[in-house]
Design an enzyme around this catalytic site. Structure first.
Site, short mmCIF file in Angstrom:
data_model
loop_
_atom_site.label_atom_id
_atom_site.label_comp_id
_atom_site.label_asym_id
_atom_site.label_seq_id
_atom_site.Cartn_x
_atom_site.Cartn_y
_atom_site.Cartn_z
N ASP A 57 0.89 -1.17 0.00
CA ASP A 57 0.00 0.00 0.00
C ASP A 57 0.93 1.22 0.00
O ASP A 57 1.59 1.51 0.99
CB ASP A 57 -0.89 -0.05 1.25
CG ASP A 57 -1.90 1.10 1.29
OD1 ASP A 57 -1.59 2.18 0.74
OD2 ASP A 57 -2.96 0.93 1.91
N LYS B 116 -6.59 10.16 -1.48
CA LYS B 116 -5.64 10.97 -0.71
C LYS B 116 -4.95 11.96 -1.65
O LYS B 116 -5.60 12.73 -2.31
CB LYS B 116 -4.66 10.04 0.02
CG LYS B 116 -5.37 8.90 0.76
CD LYS B 116 -6.25 9.37 1.90
CE LYS B 116 -7.27 8.33 2.36
NZ LYS B 116 -6.74 7.07 2.80
#
Ligand SMILES: *Cc1c(COP(=O)(O)O)cnc(C)c1O
Length: 379
Positions: free
Chosen positions: A178, A203
């Protein structure tokens, strides 16, 4: 910042000739694409990942985002998803079988752990270690995936990506990372031997706190498999409108990341000198072997960091956070706005730290706000 990456974010794979010179590609707000004859349709269906047939599968705006993300990570292919968790779920469901074990390295994003717990009902086991632990000793004959967060998004821990990839490859274990904290601009795990890279596009990549999305990048073969099983069958598709927002975010990602980095490094320096602060957690402060890994793997530092204050009671954490005016209280990160949260709960459970997402505001305003929080700790 790499000039090739800047070009990929802004110009690569664009085809304005195909749509009247429009600089912003049109949003193909359509569920289906039709065909002139059955032969063309049938041939397209044999390669569903590459053709526009149905927007649960592929849509032109989604494909543009996928091409850019694959290029940024130096991967062969990318599949975009309706959320980061959609991407994570698709990855796990398409790779795991009953009896398999997943070894997690570093603190894993909470919902990912919950999903792995759910997979227990299908006979999948998982456990976690820190990146500094003896990884080889934690492997089992049934380990199918090593799942890494480096840097992790609460404690900002690192792991040695090359060593993990080597160890896994020798045993036929698939490595997944990730990479949301670093973005493809600051870390390219495929170049260190990892098999799959996951991003939450919600994000920094989306970058304006107005879209939720996810992506997985890897070899064409692995992405084909992920598409067939995890994407088509679990159905977490990225919507055309949301793909357009992600594309807009990508245009300025290099500029925003340099500014997030600049502000964050100033904040790290500032906090490290404050008597009320016990420790600042940010990969720029890594020491020992973690510092070597940061040097080897990271081309920059994003704006997400955590801090331990002196005497970290719930009451004191509340005093600090509630004194802030510029920083807003909220989950997630990656937008222009500075955010603050704490995982600590009123009953004293949860980690007693404060997480800051350093935004794009004026650095003097950011530091003045943090001074408000620190001053509140003196009362
Ligand atoms: C936000 C986040 C996710 C999940 O992404 P969503 O888009 O919210 O589903 C996964 N991993 C990390 C590190 C994240 O910060």
């Amino acid at each position: 910042m790499n000039s090739q990456d800047r070009y990929i974010c802004q110009h690569a794979f664009e085809n304005d000739a195909g749509h009247h010179g429009a600089v912003t590609p049109p949003v193909y707000q359509t569920s289906i694409f039709t065909f002139p004859d059955l032969e063309t349709f049938s041939r397209a269906q044999m390669k569903e990942r590459q053709h526009f047939i149905y927007s649960r599968g592929l849509n032109p705006g989604v494909q543009l985002v996928e091409r850019k993300l694959a290029a940024l990570e130096r991967g062969e292919a990318c599949k975009a998803f309706g959320s980061g968790m959609g991407a994570i779920a698709a990855t796990l469901f398409s790779l795991l079988r009953q009896g398999d074990h997943v070894l997690r390295i570093n603190q894993t994003y909470g919902p990912t752990v919950e999903l792995l717990d759910q997979l227990g009902a299908y006979g999948v086991e998982h456990d976690g270690i820190s990146g500094t632990a003896d990884i080889e000793a934690a492997l089992r004959p049934s380990t199918r995936i090593i799942y890494v967060e480096s840097p992790s998004s609460l404690l900002m821990e690192l792991a040695d990506l090359e060593a993990i990839a080597q160890l896994a490859r020798a045993r036929g274990i698939i490595t997944v990372i990730d990479n949301t904290w670093a973005t493809p601009l600051f870390q390219k795990p495929l170049e260190h031997g990892f098999d799959l890279v996951i991003h939450s596009l919600s994000k920094y990549i989306g970058g304006h706190s107005d879209v939720v999305g996810g992506a997985v990048i890897g070899s064409a073969e692995m992405i084909d498999r992920l598409f067939a099983i995890g994407h088509q069958l679990l159905g977490a598709a990225l919507a055309p409108q949301n793909a357009a927002l992600v594309l807009r975010g990508l245009r300025t990602l290099p500029l925003r990341m340099s500014e997030h980095q600049r502000n964050a490094l100033r904040v790290v320096d500032f906090l490290a000198e404050q008597p009320q602060v016990l420790e600042v957690l940010h990969p720029s402060l890594a020491v020992g072997s973690a510092a070597d890994w940061a040097q080897k793997q990271l081309d920059g530092h994003s704006g997400l960091l955590s801090l331990h204050i002196q005497q970290p009671t719930y009451h004191r954490i509340v005093s600090f956070i509630d004194a802030l005016r510029l920083f807003r209280i909220g989950v997630s990160w990656g937008g222009y706005e500075s955010l603050v949260v704490s995982p600590m709960r009123p009953d004293g459970s949860g980690q007693p730290l404060i997480r800051l997402a350093i935004g794009l505001e004026d650095i003097d305003d950011i530091l003045a706000d943090l001074t408000r929080g620190l001053t509140a700790l003196n009362h």
